[in-house]
Design an enzyme around this catalytic site. Structure first.
Site, PDB file in Angstrom:
ATOM      1  N   ASN A   9       0.881  -1.172   0.000  1.00  0.00           N
ATOM      2  CA  ASN A   9       0.000   0.000   0.000  1.00  0.00           C
ATOM      3  C   ASN A   9       0.918   1.221   0.000  1.00  0.00           C
ATOM      4  OD1 ASN A   9      -1.731   2.080   0.595  1.00  0.00           O
ATOM      5  ND2 ASN A   9      -2.726   1.067   2.325  1.00  0.00           N
ATOM      6  N   ARG A  94      -2.752  -1.797  -3.333  1.00  0.00           N
ATOM      7  CA  ARG A  94      -3.847  -0.848  -3.231  1.00  0.00           C
ATOM      8  C   ARG A  94      -3.692   0.163  -4.369  1.00  0.00           C
ATOM      9  NH1 ARG A  94      -5.032   3.620   1.439  1.00  0.00           N
ATOM     10  NH2 ARG A  94      -7.038   4.234   0.614  1.00  0.00           N
ATOM     11  N   HIS A 182     -12.036   4.788  -0.414  1.00  0.00           N
ATOM     12  CA  HIS A 182     -11.944   3.972   0.816  1.00  0.00           C
ATOM     13  C   HIS A 182     -12.687   2.643   0.669  1.00  0.00           C
ATOM     14  CE1 HIS A 182     -11.003   7.816   3.285  1.00  0.00           C
ATOM     15  NE2 HIS A 182      -9.892   7.139   3.080  1.00  0.00           N
ATOM     16  N   ARG A 242      -7.561  18.054   3.837  1.00  0.00           N
ATOM     17  CA  ARG A 242      -8.472  18.304   2.709  1.00  0.00           C
ATOM     18  C   ARG A 242      -9.753  18.942   3.219  1.00  0.00           C
ATOM     19  NH1 ARG A 242      -8.367  12.296   0.574  1.00  0.00           N
ATOM     20  NH2 ARG A 242      -6.590  11.928   1.923  1.00  0.00           N
ATOM     21  N   GLU A 380      -7.211  -2.944   5.456  1.00  0.00           N
ATOM     22  CA  GLU A 380      -7.223  -2.886   3.986  1.00  0.00           C
ATOM     23  C   GLU A 380      -6.277  -3.928   3.385  1.00  0.00           C
ATOM     24  OE1 GLU A 380      -6.484   1.147   4.695  1.00  0.00           O
ATOM     25  OE2 GLU A 380      -8.157   1.861   3.486  1.00  0.00           O
TER      26      GLU A 380
END
Ligand code: ADP
Length: 408
Positions: A9, A94, A182, A242, A380
């Site tokens: 990832n 990922r 996500h 963000r 993940e």
């Protein structure tokens, strides 16, 4: 089949990795680790499944200028030494953006890489690093099968309506859509939910993935119905750096009245806004919670206000709500953020058990709460391992049980 599966990832300043046994039904990694601070002060941490911590003693040593391109081949060598006779037989990655047509993981080919390159403008902070990692592995191990697992795929189950902006139709047809992100985290939570909820897992669930990047996903039958992120990972909740949802008129104003360029606005919205921009102190929630200043407090208050509002809006997409799941760094660890969001949802029937919440327990709702509230650590890497194994080996994964991720 004997062998191990590598999961990578790759982010802008970090590289997370995990190595899973192909032959076991449970997806518990042999080793899991991370390079953090790449480009500034790289640091390595890794742990074997027996809990032993491992150190980085490889060439190159970790220096400020050690980038992903040097680290990935060195990591492959280091892993070979750790695994002894057990070969790495596939790598899963990922990849943030898979575009509109990938509703699941895909084997890496040159054609796929070209297709994913074209999506870089839609995820400029993440996609280049994800693809560079795939190319680094291909250079170091050209015959290794690789799989791309997309953060957008999970949301392709959404109705056309949920994916649409109110823009002229030709722009929608060109692919200016709400893609959502996500998805690997949501896929993992959807996979593990029946273990905790039984048949209720197929009810109306909102998962709040609250990390440095943050979003929410409304699910029914454990499939995505709506999500807070849109065309890019800028939309929706207030995040570390963000801005989340913003009136597009602000962007026009910044261009027309303040003369800002697209690059300047991009830096502003992706890197200088959110918790960092509002507090002027940090993008890190734990830091803000510890610092007790009015601006830090206002940034936290805005994060919670917007999170509660987004959650209520998403509940409308699934005709109400049975369960909320908190996950990721903030969702798993901050009792006070969970409490502040849930306090705003009292009118919906959300009531927390303060003691369970303080302990980050699995079930944190009060017995009399109309809506069940859970805390489930996301993983993940496990979902990438699962998908990569299905696509690269002859194993049937019906028996695979996702492990509950061990709390650090
Ligand atoms: P990323 O999106 O980078 O994967 P993570 O899921 O690791 O992010 O979440 C990072 C965020 O979680 C940071 O804002 C961090 O401060 C926050 N966090 C982690 N532990 C705690 C804690 N105990 N209290 C409050 N915030 C926490």
């Amino acid at each position: 089949m004997m062998g191990a599966l590598l999961v990578l990832n790759a982010g802008s300043s970090s590289l997370k990795f995990a190595v899973y046994p192909i032959a076991e039904d449970t997806l518990t990694p042999f080793v899991r680790g991370k390079f953090a601070g790449i480009g500034t002060a790289p640091a390595f941490s890794a742990r074997r499944r027996d809990g032993e911590t491992l150190t980085w003693d490889q060439v190159p040593p970790l220096a400020k200028n050690t980038g992903h391109d040097a680290l990935i081949p060195a990591l492959l060598d280091w892993l070979k030494a750790q695994l002894g006779d057990l070969p790495i037989v596939a790598a899963g990655h990922r990849v943030v953006h898979g575009g509109r047509f990938h509703d699941g993981p895909a084997r890496v080919t040159d054609a796929l890489l070209a297709e994913l390159d074209a999506l870089v403008p839609l995820a400029p902070l993440h996609q280049p690093h994800n693809l560079a990692a795939i190319r680094c592995v291909a250079t170091a191990a050209p015959d290794l099968p690789q799989v791309a697992c997309f953060d957008t795929s999970f949301h392709r189950s959404q109705s056309p309506l949920a994916q649409m902006f109110a823009l002229p139709r030709h722009l929608t047809e060109e692919g200016i859509l709400r893609y959502g992100f996500h998805g690997l985290s949501y896929d993992y939570i959807a996979g593990i939910l029946p273990r905790h909820l039984g048949e209720r897992a197929d009810g109306r669930v909102i998962v709040a993935h609250l990390g440095n990047g943050a979003s929410m996903c409304a699910m029914k039958n454990r499939r995505s119905v709506a999500t807070s992120m849109g065309f890019t990972a800028l939309d929706g909740l207030v995040m570390g750096q963000r801005c989340g949802t913003l009136d597009p008129g602000v962007v026009l104003y910044l261009m027309q009245e303040k003369g800002m360029s697209a690059a300047e606005i991009s830096t502003l919205l992706y890197e200088r806004s959110g918790l960092l921009g509002v507090s002027g102190i940090s993008n890190d929630m734990a830091t803000l919670e510890a610092c007790n200043t009015p601006r830090a407090e206002e940034a936290i208050a805005l994060f919670c206000y917007r999170a509660a509002g987004e959650l209520a809006q998403l509940a409308a997409s699934i005709d109400g709500l049975d369960t909320i799941v908190f996950t990721a760094g903030i969702g798993e660890n901050s009792a006070s953020i969970r409490a502040r969001i849930c306090d705003r949802l009292l009118w919906m029937g959300v009531k927390l058990d303060a003691a369970a919440n303080a302990k980050n327990a699995l079930r944190i709702s009060a017995l009399w709460s109309e809506i069940e509230v859970l805390v489930i650590p996301t993983d993940e890497e496990a979902i990438i391992a699962h998908s990569s194994r299905v696509l690269t080996t002859d194993r049937c994964d019906e028996n695979t049980a996702f492990p509950d991720k061990a709390k650090p």
